[in-house]
Design a protein around this motif. Structure first.
Motif, PDB file in Angstrom:
ATOM      1  N   ARG A   1      -4.479   1.376  10.476  1.00 24.62           N
ATOM      2  CA  ARG A   1      -4.494   0.776  11.811  1.00 24.62           C
ATOM      3  C   ARG A   1      -4.159  -0.703  11.774  1.00 24.62           C
ATOM      4  NH1 ARG A   1     -10.052   3.676  14.044  1.00 24.62           N
ATOM      5  NH2 ARG A   1      -9.105   5.707  14.519  1.00 24.62           N
ATOM      6  N   GLU A   2      -4.725  -1.438  10.807  1.00 23.22           N
ATOM      7  CA  GLU A   2      -4.560  -2.888  10.787  1.00 23.22           C
ATOM      8  C   GLU A   2      -3.210  -3.317  10.240  1.00 23.22           C
ATOM      9  OE1 GLU A   2      -7.826  -4.532   8.640  1.00 23.22           O
ATOM     10  OE2 GLU A   2      -9.296  -4.077  10.217  1.00 23.22           O
TER      11      GLU A   2
ATOM     12  N   ARG B   1      -8.684   2.289   8.274  1.00 28.18           N
ATOM     13  CA  ARG B   1      -8.633   0.877   8.686  1.00 28.18           C
ATOM     14  C   ARG B   1      -7.311   0.230   8.279  1.00 28.18           C
ATOM     15  NH1 ARG B   1      -9.747  -3.861   6.193  1.00 28.18           N
ATOM     16  NH2 ARG B   1     -10.840  -2.947   4.410  1.00 28.18           N
ATOM     17  N   LEU B   2      -6.893   0.470   7.038  1.00 25.72           N
ATOM     18  CA  LEU B   2      -5.644  -0.137   6.574  1.00 25.72           C
ATOM     19  C   LEU B   2      -4.445   0.410   7.337  1.00 25.72           C
ATOM     20  CD1 LEU B   2      -6.397  -0.117   2.751  1.00 25.72           C
ATOM     21  CD2 LEU B   2      -6.230  -2.134   4.212  1.00 25.72           C
TER      22      LEU B   2
ATOM     23  N   ASP C   1     -12.669   5.794   5.366  1.00 21.58           N
ATOM     24  CA  ASP C   1     -12.779   4.689   6.325  1.00 21.58           C
ATOM     25  C   ASP C   1     -11.766   3.590   5.994  1.00 21.58           C
ATOM     26  OD1 ASP C   1     -14.850   5.912   7.685  1.00 21.58           O
ATOM     27  OD2 ASP C   1     -16.431   4.777   6.665  1.00 21.58           O
ATOM     28  N   LEU C   2     -11.636   3.320   4.702  1.00 14.44           N
ATOM     29  CA  LEU C   2     -10.725   2.275   4.252  1.00 14.44           C
ATOM     30  C   LEU C   2      -9.275   2.649   4.537  1.00 14.44           C
ATOM     31  CD1 LEU C   2     -10.477  -0.426   2.792  1.00 14.44           C
ATOM     32  CD2 LEU C   2     -10.590   0.817   0.623  1.00 14.44           C
TER      33      LEU C   2
END
Length: 234
Positions: free
Chosen positions: A197-198, A194-195, A190-191
């Motif tokens: 994408r962000e 997220r990283l 998940d991390l």
């Protein structure tokens, strides 16, 4: 008129690599070609011995190919001196390993600071950046703990923060969920997602984990040192 296509972050052509096992020359890669664009989350998959780790080592300049060409951000890597390769790794690339590779006597914050210290960043600045990196992976509250005081998932988060602290163009991760239970591995995945994408950080992940394969944007399958398949994940 349409603009020219962006230059790939990595451009590999016909990469060949052999290792010596006694007197026997064992092929690890047999003519692997691929492009990796900035911002991709690429899963490198295949059975043990297919060449996944070898490919990541070549892309990360930890090793050199015996044949073929390799470019990073438009620059040819062949013939670079050891000093230039080391500088490239310190400034443009991040690494995450299955076994974490943390320094046991250092705190989480000090482990994340370590590559900045090697790069000559001042104490106040590296402390600030390391703190921000730990916060980004949800470990700000555990910054003073040593690795033996952290769970496996927390240690992998520290390793990921260390890989990200110098804001690399790409992170190469070798089985980052391999030593973790399914729940903790899912949290690390998940991390990563997220990283990616962000921040738009490029991730190349060698893995046997079906969840990593499913959630990556693209899957490169190696078999016997060759590309068996390469395409977007449906």
């Amino acid at each position: 008129m349409a603009g020219a296509a962006a230059e790939p972050l990595f451009a590999a052509r016909d990469l060949v690599k052999h290792y010596r096992l006694g007197r026997v020359r064992v092929p690890a890669l047999r003519g692997v070609s691929l492009d990796v664009s900035a911002g991709e989350l690429l899963a490198v998959v295949g059975p043990s011995g297919s060449g996944k780790t070898t490919l990541l080592n070549l892309l990360g300049t930890l090793d050199e190919p015996d044949g073929g060409t390799l470019r990073f951000a438009g620059d040819e890597l062949a013939g670079l001196s050891d000093r230039r390769r080391t500088e490239l790794r310190r400034r443009r690339l991040g690494f995450v390993f299955q076994t974490f590779n943390l320094v046991p006597v250092l705190s989480a914050l000090e482990n994340v600071e370590y590559p900045l210290w090697i790069a000559g960043v001042g104490r106040r600045e590296r402390r600030r950046r390391a703190g921000e990196a730990l916060d980004a992976v949800g470990l700000a509250a555990r910054s003073r703990h040593r690795p033996d005081q952290l769970s496996g998932g927390e240690r992998q988060r520290v390793a990921l923060a260390r890989a990200l602290v110098h804001e690399p163009a790409a992170v190469l991760a070798d089985e980052p969920t391999g030593n973790l239970d399914s729940v903790t591995g899912g949290e690390i995945l998940d991390l990563l997602v997220r990283l990616n994408r962000e921040r738009g950080t490029t991730f190349l992940v060698a893995t046997h984990d079906p969840e990593v394969m499913r959630r990556a944007g693209r899957r490169l399958t190696l078999r016997d040192g060759r590309v068996a398949a390469d395409g977007s994940v449906p």
